[in-house]
Design a protein around this motif. Structure first.
Motif, PDB file in Angstrom:
ATOM      1  N   LEU A 183      -5.927   4.934  -2.325  1.00 24.12           N
ATOM      2  CA  LEU A 183      -4.792   4.832  -1.409  1.00 24.12           C
ATOM      3  C   LEU A 183      -4.850   5.856  -0.279  1.00 24.12           C
ATOM      4  O   LEU A 183      -4.300   5.630   0.796  1.00 24.12           O
ATOM      5  CB  LEU A 183      -3.477   4.968  -2.167  1.00 24.12           C
ATOM      6  CG  LEU A 183      -3.152   3.830  -3.133  1.00 24.12           C
ATOM      7  CD1 LEU A 183      -1.869   4.116  -3.887  1.00 24.12           C
ATOM      8  CD2 LEU A 183      -3.037   2.512  -2.375  1.00 24.12           C
ATOM      9  N   PRO A 229      -5.592   7.668   5.752  1.00 24.89           N
ATOM     10  CA  PRO A 229      -4.307   8.142   5.235  1.00 24.89           C
ATOM     11  C   PRO A 229      -4.515   9.313   4.281  1.00 24.89           C
ATOM     12  O   PRO A 229      -5.551   9.435   3.637  1.00 24.89           O
ATOM     13  CB  PRO A 229      -3.746   6.923   4.509  1.00 24.89           C
ATOM     14  CG  PRO A 229      -4.937   6.125   4.107  1.00 24.89           C
ATOM     15  CD  PRO A 229      -5.968   6.367   5.175  1.00 24.89           C
ATOM     16  N   THR A 254      -0.141   8.743   7.891  1.00 21.53           N
ATOM     17  CA  THR A 254      -0.944   7.564   8.230  1.00 21.53           C
ATOM     18  C   THR A 254      -1.075   7.484   9.748  1.00 21.53           C
ATOM     19  O   THR A 254      -0.359   8.166  10.486  1.00 21.53           O
ATOM     20  CB  THR A 254      -0.302   6.263   7.704  1.00 21.53           C
ATOM     21  OG1 THR A 254       0.994   6.117   8.267  1.00 21.53           O
ATOM     22  CG2 THR A 254      -0.217   6.255   6.185  1.00 21.53           C
ATOM     23  N   SER A 300      -2.097   4.463  12.949  1.00 19.08           N
ATOM     24  CA  SER A 300      -2.506   3.131  13.374  1.00 19.08           C
ATOM     25  C   SER A 300      -3.450   3.274  14.553  1.00 19.08           C
ATOM     26  O   SER A 300      -3.129   3.943  15.529  1.00 19.08           O
ATOM     27  CB  SER A 300      -1.289   2.298  13.781  1.00 19.08           C
ATOM     28  OG  SER A 300      -1.723   1.078  14.325  1.00 19.08           O
ATOM     29  N   GLY A 354       1.505  -0.714  11.737  1.00 21.34           N
ATOM     30  CA  GLY A 354       0.422  -0.635  10.757  1.00 21.34           C
ATOM     31  C   GLY A 354       0.480   0.663   9.966  1.00 21.34           C
ATOM     32  O   GLY A 354       0.266   0.676   8.758  1.00 21.34           O
ATOM     33  N   ALA A 355       0.766   1.756  10.645  1.00 17.63           N
ATOM     34  CA  ALA A 355       0.869   3.047   9.969  1.00 17.63           C
ATOM     35  C   ALA A 355       2.055   3.064   9.015  1.00 17.63           C
ATOM     36  O   ALA A 355       1.983   3.619   7.924  1.00 17.63           O
ATOM     37  CB  ALA A 355       1.001   4.168  11.003  1.00 17.63           C
ATOM     38  N   SER A 375       1.208   1.104   5.704  1.00 16.49           N
ATOM     39  CA  SER A 375       0.347   1.900   4.841  1.00 16.49           C
ATOM     40  C   SER A 375       1.141   3.030   4.192  1.00 16.49           C
ATOM     41  O   SER A 375       0.997   3.305   3.001  1.00 16.49           O
ATOM     42  CB  SER A 375      -0.813   2.471   5.658  1.00 16.49           C
ATOM     43  OG  SER A 375      -1.615   3.303   4.868  1.00 16.49           O
ATOM     44  N   GLU A 381       3.246   1.896   1.089  1.00 13.63           N
ATOM     45  CA  GLU A 381       2.491   1.727  -0.157  1.00 13.63           C
ATOM     46  C   GLU A 381       2.172   3.078  -0.801  1.00 13.63           C
ATOM     47  O   GLU A 381       2.308   3.253  -2.015  1.00 13.63           O
ATOM     48  CB  GLU A 381       1.199   0.962   0.136  1.00 13.63           C
ATOM     49  CG  GLU A 381       0.369   0.671  -1.090  1.00 13.63           C
ATOM     50  CD  GLU A 381      -0.895  -0.117  -0.779  1.00 13.63           C
ATOM     51  OE1 GLU A 381      -1.593  -0.466  -1.745  1.00 13.63           O
ATOM     52  OE2 GLU A 381      -1.189  -0.377   0.401  1.00 13.63           O
ATOM     53  N   ILE A 382       1.793   4.050   0.011  1.00 13.57           N
ATOM     54  CA  ILE A 382       1.487   5.389  -0.500  1.00 13.57           C
ATOM     55  C   ILE A 382       2.767   6.068  -0.984  1.00 13.57           C
ATOM     56  O   ILE A 382       2.761   6.752  -2.011  1.00 13.57           O
ATOM     57  CB  ILE A 382       0.768   6.226   0.575  1.00 13.57           C
ATOM     58  CG1 ILE A 382      -0.554   5.555   0.954  1.00 13.57           C
ATOM     59  CG2 ILE A 382       0.538   7.648   0.083  1.00 13.57           C
ATOM     60  CD1 ILE A 382      -1.158   6.077   2.241  1.00 13.57           C
TER      61      ILE A 382
END
Length: 160
Positions: free
Chosen positions: A35, A56, A89, A91, A100-101, A104, A107-108
Motif C-alpha cells: 500500500l 505513497p 499521496t 497525483s 487520484g491522490a 489512494s 485506502e491507506i
C-alpha cells in the motif's frame, strides 16, 4: 523511570514497525499489494523535502503529551501520548486537491486505522485509540496529506 517498558520515542518506533508490517509486508511475508513505498519516523520525515519524499507513504510523528491522573501527590503519574500518522499521496496527472491522490489516501487511511486502533505497542502501554486530528492538507505540487491521530497512555513511577 517509566513503569512502561517503552519511552515515547520507542513507542513511535513500534508504530513504524507495525505499519511496515501491515502496509508493506516483509520478505518472509509479502503482501499481495504494497500500500505504501515507505514508512517514515519523525526524524526521517523531517529530513526529506516534499518533492523528494517517496509516495505513497506514511509518516509517524510523535506529537506531544498531556499530563493525566496522578496518585499519591505525584508518586505515580499517567501521561497521555499523541501520535500523528500522516498519509502522503501524490497525483501525477492532477494538482491541487487531486482526486487520484485522495483515492489512494483513502485506502491507506482505512488500512492504517485497522492496523493501529486497539493495538498495544508494548508492555505497560495502553492500546492505541483514535484521537482528534487536524484536517487534510493539499500542496500545489499535487501532494495530499491526510493526518490520523492516535493516543495512548503510559505511567511514570519515580525511583527512590
Amino acid at each position: 523511570m517509566s513503569s512502561s517498558d517503552l519511552s515515547p520515542i520507542e513507542i513511535e518506533g513500534a508504530i513504524v514497525e507495525r505499519l511496515k508490517l501491515r502496509l508493506i509486508g516483509t520478505d518472509a511475508e509479502p503482501l499481495p499489494q504494497k500500500l505504501v513505498k515507505f514508512v517514515y519516523d519523525t526524524r526521517q520525515y523531517g529530513a526529506v523535502e516534499e518533492e523528494s519524499q517517496l509516495v505513497p507513504s506514511v509518516a509517524v510523528i510523535y506529537n506531544g503529551y498531556r499530563a493525566a491522573e496522578q496518585v499519591g501527590q505525584g508518586a505515580v503519574q499517567a501521561v497521555e501520548l499523541d501520535y500523528l500518522v500522516v498519509v502522503v499521496t501524490r497525483s501525477s496527472t492532477q494538482t491541487l486537491r487531486a482526486s487520484g491522490a485522495k483515492a489512494s489516501a483513502s485506502e491507506i487511511f482505512d488500512a492504517t486505522v485497522k492496523a493501529l486502533t486497539g493495538w498495544k505497542p508494548g508492555p505497560g502501554v495502553r492500546r492505541l485509540m483514535l484521537g482528534d486530528a487536524p484536517g487534510a492538507g493539499y500542496s500545489d505540487a499535487g501532494f495530499t496529506y491526510l493526518p490520523i491521530a492516535f493516543t495512548t497512555r503510559i505511567t511514570y513511577t519515580p525511583q527512590p
